[in-house]
Design a protein around this motif. Sequence first.
Motif, PDB file in Angstrom:
ATOM      1  N   SER A  82     -32.414 -22.781   6.823  1.00  0.00           N
ATOM      2  CA  SER A  82     -33.326 -23.273   7.862  1.00  0.00           C
ATOM      3  C   SER A  82     -34.488 -24.127   7.360  1.00  0.00           C
ATOM      4  CB  SER A  82     -33.897 -22.100   8.665  1.00  0.00           C
ATOM      5  OG  SER A  82     -32.856 -21.441   9.333  1.00  0.00           O
ATOM      6  N   HIS A  83     -35.002 -23.832   6.156  1.00  0.00           N
ATOM      7  CA  HIS A  83     -36.205 -24.527   5.698  1.00  0.00           C
ATOM      8  C   HIS A  83     -36.070 -24.936   4.239  1.00  0.00           C
ATOM      9  CE1 HIS A  83     -38.304 -23.328   9.362  1.00  0.00           C
ATOM     10  NE2 HIS A  83     -37.667 -22.178   9.215  1.00  0.00           N
ATOM     11  N   TYR A  84     -36.593 -26.130   3.933  1.00  0.00           N
ATOM     12  CA  TYR A  84     -36.554 -26.668   2.576  1.00  0.00           C
ATOM     13  C   TYR A  84     -37.884 -27.350   2.293  1.00  0.00           C
ATOM     14  CZ  TYR A  84     -35.036 -29.590  -1.385  1.00  0.00           C
ATOM     15  OH  TYR A  84     -34.917 -30.199  -2.606  1.00  0.00           O
ATOM     16  N   TRP A  85     -38.472 -27.006   1.147  1.00  0.00           N
ATOM     17  CA  TRP A  85     -39.679 -27.692   0.684  1.00  0.00           C
ATOM     18  C   TRP A  85     -39.358 -28.391  -0.625  1.00  0.00           C
ATOM     19  CZ3 TRP A  85     -44.104 -23.499   0.841  1.00  0.00           C
ATOM     20  CH2 TRP A  85     -44.318 -23.092   2.174  1.00  0.00           C
ATOM     21  N   SER A 142     -51.251 -34.957 -10.410  1.00  0.00           N
ATOM     22  CA  SER A 142     -51.420 -33.564 -10.831  1.00  0.00           C
ATOM     23  C   SER A 142     -51.758 -32.616  -9.695  1.00  0.00           C
ATOM     24  CB  SER A 142     -52.473 -33.455 -11.944  1.00  0.00           C
ATOM     25  OG  SER A 142     -52.026 -34.154 -13.087  1.00  0.00           O
ATOM     26  N   ALA A 143     -51.575 -33.054  -8.462  1.00  0.00           N
ATOM     27  CA  ALA A 143     -51.781 -32.184  -7.302  1.00  0.00           C
ATOM     28  C   ALA A 143     -50.449 -32.027  -6.576  1.00  0.00           C
ATOM     29  CB  ALA A 143     -52.828 -32.775  -6.365  1.00  0.00           C
ATOM     30  N   PRO A 144     -50.122 -30.817  -6.129  1.00  0.00           N
ATOM     31  CA  PRO A 144     -48.851 -30.629  -5.414  1.00  0.00           C
ATOM     32  C   PRO A 144     -48.899 -31.183  -3.993  1.00  0.00           C
ATOM     33  CG  PRO A 144     -50.054 -28.550  -5.551  1.00  0.00           C
ATOM     34  CD  PRO A 144     -50.850 -29.573  -6.318  1.00  0.00           C
ATOM     35  N   THR A 145     -47.856 -31.904  -3.634  1.00  0.00           N
ATOM     36  CA  THR A 145     -47.675 -32.390  -2.271  1.00  0.00           C
ATOM     37  C   THR A 145     -46.349 -31.836  -1.775  1.00  0.00           C
ATOM     38  OG1 THR A 145     -48.938 -34.396  -2.677  1.00  0.00           O
ATOM     39  CG2 THR A 145     -47.403 -34.439  -0.818  1.00  0.00           C
ATOM     40  N   VAL A 146     -46.387 -31.108  -0.667  1.00  0.00           N
ATOM     41  CA  VAL A 146     -45.204 -30.442  -0.131  1.00  0.00           C
ATOM     42  C   VAL A 146     -44.598 -31.286   0.986  1.00  0.00           C
ATOM     43  CG1 VAL A 146     -44.308 -28.367   1.008  1.00  0.00           C
ATOM     44  CG2 VAL A 146     -46.170 -28.168  -0.667  1.00  0.00           C
ATOM     45  N   HIS A 147     -43.335 -31.643   0.800  1.00  0.00           N
ATOM     46  CA  HIS A 147     -42.549 -32.304   1.842  1.00  0.00           C
ATOM     47  C   HIS A 147     -41.700 -31.203   2.465  1.00  0.00           C
ATOM     48  CE1 HIS A 147     -43.387 -36.500   0.465  1.00  0.00           C
ATOM     49  NE2 HIS A 147     -43.708 -35.820  -0.630  1.00  0.00           N
ATOM     50  N   ALA A 148     -42.048 -30.818   3.682  1.00  0.00           N
ATOM     51  CA  ALA A 148     -41.369 -29.710   4.359  1.00  0.00           C
ATOM     52  C   ALA A 148     -40.319 -30.258   5.320  1.00  0.00           C
ATOM     53  CB  ALA A 148     -42.379 -28.859   5.123  1.00  0.00           C
ATOM     54  N   TYR A 149     -39.168 -29.580   5.331  1.00  0.00           N
ATOM     55  CA  TYR A 149     -38.059 -29.954   6.204  1.00  0.00           C
ATOM     56  C   TYR A 149     -37.600 -28.722   6.968  1.00  0.00           C
ATOM     57  CZ  TYR A 149     -37.879 -34.000   3.130  1.00  0.00           C
ATOM     58  OH  TYR A 149     -38.206 -35.109   2.410  1.00  0.00           O
ATOM     59  N   GLU A 150     -37.148 -28.968   8.195  1.00  0.00           N
ATOM     60  CA  GLU A 150     -36.605 -27.901   9.027  1.00  0.00           C
ATOM     61  C   GLU A 150     -35.214 -28.323   9.501  1.00  0.00           C
ATOM     62  OE1 GLU A 150     -37.841 -25.484  13.068  1.00  0.00           O
ATOM     63  OE2 GLU A 150     -39.412 -26.316  11.792  1.00  0.00           O
ATOM     64  N   LEU A 151     -34.291 -27.382   9.509  1.00  0.00           N
ATOM     65  CA  LEU A 151     -32.919 -27.686   9.886  1.00  0.00           C
ATOM     66  C   LEU A 151     -32.814 -27.965  11.382  1.00  0.00           C
ATOM     67  CD1 LEU A 151     -29.998 -27.888   8.846  1.00  0.00           C
ATOM     68  CD2 LEU A 151     -29.734 -25.479   9.460  1.00  0.00           C
ATOM     69  N   ASP A 152     -32.235 -29.109  11.713  1.00  0.00           N
ATOM     70  CA  ASP A 152     -31.904 -29.452  13.084  1.00  0.00           C
ATOM     71  C   ASP A 152     -30.474 -28.966  13.293  1.00  0.00           C
ATOM     72  OD1 ASP A 152     -31.926 -30.666  15.649  1.00  0.00           O
ATOM     73  OD2 ASP A 152     -30.963 -32.444  14.805  1.00  0.00           O
ATOM     74  N   ARG A 153     -30.316 -27.827  13.921  1.00  0.00           N
ATOM     75  CA  ARG A 153     -28.997 -27.190  14.027  1.00  0.00           C
ATOM     76  C   ARG A 153     -27.946 -28.071  14.711  1.00  0.00           C
ATOM     77  NH1 ARG A 153     -28.768 -22.911  10.927  1.00  0.00           N
ATOM     78  NH2 ARG A 153     -30.708 -21.776  10.749  1.00  0.00           N
ATOM     79  N   PRO A 154     -28.274 -28.803  15.789  1.00  0.00           N
ATOM     80  CA  PRO A 154     -27.225 -29.627  16.407  1.00  0.00           C
ATOM     81  C   PRO A 154     -26.639 -30.686  15.467  1.00  0.00           C
ATOM     82  CG  PRO A 154     -29.031 -29.341  17.940  1.00  0.00           C
ATOM     83  CD  PRO A 154     -29.487 -28.777  16.608  1.00  0.00           C
ATOM     84  N   THR A 155     -27.455 -31.266  14.595  1.00  0.00           N
ATOM     85  CA  THR A 155     -26.943 -32.300  13.688  1.00  0.00           C
ATOM     86  C   THR A 155     -26.550 -31.748  12.329  1.00  0.00           C
ATOM     87  OG1 THR A 155     -29.122 -32.863  12.784  1.00  0.00           O
ATOM     88  CG2 THR A 155     -28.406 -34.041  14.777  1.00  0.00           C
ATOM     89  N   GLY A 156     -27.022 -30.540  11.991  1.00  0.00           N
ATOM     90  CA  GLY A 156     -26.731 -29.950  10.692  1.00  0.00           C
ATOM     91  C   GLY A 156     -27.442 -30.639   9.548  1.00  0.00           C
ATOM     92  N   ALA A 159     -40.666 -31.961   8.626  1.00  0.00           N
ATOM     93  CA  ALA A 159     -41.567 -31.067   9.360  1.00  0.00           C
ATOM     94  C   ALA A 159     -43.014 -31.261   8.917  1.00  0.00           C
ATOM     95  CB  ALA A 159     -41.140 -29.619   9.170  1.00  0.00           C
ATOM     96  N   GLY A 160     -43.252 -32.195   8.007  1.00  0.00           N
ATOM     97  CA  GLY A 160     -44.619 -32.494   7.592  1.00  0.00           C
ATOM     98  C   GLY A 160     -44.736 -32.723   6.103  1.00  0.00           C
TER      99      GLY A 160
END
Length: 193
Positions: free
Chosen positions: A136-139, A146-160, A165-166
Motif C-alpha cells: 500500500s505505501h512506499y517511501w 545532507s537532509a532527507p527528503t521523503v517521496h511518499a507514494y500510495e497504491l492506487d488499487r484500480p490501476t495497481g 502522496a507528497g
Amino acid sequence: MTALPDWMRPPRPEGWFAEDLDRLPEAPRHTELIDGALVFMMLPQRSWHGRLVTSLTVALMDQAPDGIEVEREMAIRLDARNRPEPDLLLATAPYDGDRTWFAPEDVLLVIEVVSPESAHRDRTVKLRKYAEAGISHYWCIEDEDSAPTVHAYELDRPTGSYAPAGIFRHALKRSLPFEISLDLDTLTPGGSG
C-alpha cells in the motif's frame, strides 16, 4: 579475470528463485533477487545512510501501534523470482526470530533510502515491483544537501500503480498506514535538532 565461485552459479538455467537465497550462506549480506538475478550491494554504505535508517527505525518503533512491526533490512518475497531487501518495512505479521522474509500482504510500508548504486532500482524498478505486489505505501528517501527528503507514494488499487502522496522536507505528517509525525531535520547528524 578469475572464475566465478560455485555458489554464484545459478542452480538452474532459468536463474535463481526466492527460496534459493536462504541456501546461500556465502552470499554477501544484503543480497537481493531482482527478476531472477542476484544483486549485491557492492559499495560500502555511507554513514549518512546508516544513521538515517537507524534514526528512522527508532522513530517509527516509537510511533507504531500494537500489531505493527518495524523491520530493518528484511527481504520481501514478492514472487518466485523477486526478493528485494528494503532498508525498512512496516508489517502486520507478528515477530518471528527465525523469519528471513515477509510476504507482500503482510507489508504496510516499504522504505528505501537511495544510494548512488541503488538509485535506478529504488526510483523505478522497486517502485513498480512493490506496487505490482500490492504493497500500500512506499517511501523513497533522497539525500538533498545532507537532509532527507521523503517521496511518499500510495497504491492506487484500480490501476495497481503508485500515485504520489507528497514530497516531505523538514517534517512529515501522514495518517496512513498509521499516524506518523517525523521531524526529518533531526534524523541525520548535523540536522537542526
